[in-house]
Design an enzyme around this catalytic site. Structure first.
Site, PDB file in Angstrom:
ATOM      1  N   ASP A 103       0.842  -1.196   0.000  1.00  0.00           N
ATOM      2  CA  ASP A 103       0.000   0.000   0.000  1.00  0.00           C
ATOM      3  C   ASP A 103       0.881   1.251   0.000  1.00  0.00           C
ATOM      4  O   ASP A 103       2.042   1.195   0.415  1.00  0.00           O
ATOM      5  CB  ASP A 103      -0.885   0.024   1.259  1.00  0.00           C
ATOM      6  CG  ASP A 103      -1.861  -1.134   1.287  1.00  0.00           C
ATOM      7  OD1 ASP A 103      -2.167  -1.691   0.219  1.00  0.00           O
ATOM      8  OD2 ASP A 103      -2.312  -1.477   2.400  1.00  0.00           O
TER       9      ASP A 103
HETATM   10  N1  URA Z   1      -1.284  -5.956   3.783  1.00  0.00           N
HETATM   11  C1  URA Z   1      -1.761  -4.691   3.807  1.00  0.00           C
HETATM   12  O1  URA Z   1      -2.799  -4.416   4.403  1.00  0.00           O
HETATM   13  N2  URA Z   1      -1.067  -3.749   3.171  1.00  0.00           N
HETATM   14  C2  URA Z   1       0.115  -3.984   2.536  1.00  0.00           C
HETATM   15  O2  URA Z   1       0.708  -3.057   1.996  1.00  0.00           O
HETATM   16  C3  URA Z   1       0.599  -5.300   2.525  1.00  0.00           C
HETATM   17  C4  URA Z   1      -0.128  -6.270   3.149  1.00  0.00           C
END
Ligand code: URA
Length: 239
Positions: A103
């Protein structure tokens, strides 16, 4: 591969500029001047020189980045900076892409490569490659959460996750945890905690399969994988 494409891919200029270079007689393949842009060469077995200096060719590039927050795990984006924008041009010419997504606000280990086969194997849901995250949670994480994660939890869309291994590092009004999961659903770690009524306030990926984040990399920094790391990834089999 065509000689003009090879040189352009390696950053020696646009296709047009490379054509001029070739015309000038500066490029040799195995000691013979090559002026024809259409000539094919095999850079793995033939030596190509530019003004007498051998060009450094490699087919694949494997980079480990400590992804900073605020950048997107994509090759292009209209609004935000991408992890590819953070690479030196000499690395961008290999047209690498991030293996999977973190993310925008997530930090940590991101593999960036142009080896599609390797990326495919690491991302395939059938391979169950474990990924370990460090997270800070907005409240107390309990043994019940550990047990719930071990059985798998139900996400907001009704999906029942595979088991996750949750370790409590520090429990309190804010908790530090490590979570290992073998899937890569959208926002998976955040949604797994939402499923038990808690919120992730900080998330960092620490490892992916056999690859561990190099702690000496500052946020936004990256380095090439060592030959050993590449071998580990290529030979990696989940047991
Ligand atoms: N899980 C998440 O919620 N975000 C990420 O970036 C990776 C795994």
């Amino acid at each position: 591969m065509r000689i003009d494409k090879l040189l352009a891919n390696l950053g020696y200029g646009s296709r047009k500029e490379v054509k001029q270079l070739l015309k000038s007689g500066a490029v040799k393949v195995e000691d013979a001047v090559v002026k024809d842009a259409k000539q094919h060469v095999d850079p793995n077995t033939q030596t190509v020189t530019l003004n007498g200096e051998a060009i450094q060719y490699k087919e694949y590039i494997y980079l480990m980045m400590n992804k900073p927050p605020g950048v997107i795990s994509a090759t292009e984006d209209h609004h935000d900076e991408t992890v590819i924008d953070l690479l030196e041009l000499e690395d961008q010419v290999y047209e690498p892409f991030p293996v999977g997504r973190l993310d925008k606000d997530t930090e940590g280990l991101l593999l960036i490569t142009n080896d599609g086969q390797l990326a495919h194997r690491l991302l395939s849901p059938k391979k169950h490659v474990p990924k370990t995250y460090f997270a800070v949670i907005d409240r107390e994480v309990t043994e019940e959460d550990v047990e719930a994660f071990a059985k798998g939890v139900v996400l907001d869309d009704g999906y029942h996750t595979k088991p996750g291994e949750l370790k409590i590092i520090k429990s309190g009004i804010r908790s530090d945890i490590e979570l290992t999961i073998t899937e890569g659903k959208f926002h998976q770690v955040k949604r797994m905690f939402e499923a038990v009524g808690k919120r992730v306030v900080y998330l960092q990926r620490m490892s992916m399969g056999p690859l561990k984040l190099d702690e000496t990399l500052e946020l936004g920094e990256y380095r090439e994988l060592t030959d050993e790391e590449v071998e580990l990834l290529k030979n990696y089999q989940v047991t």
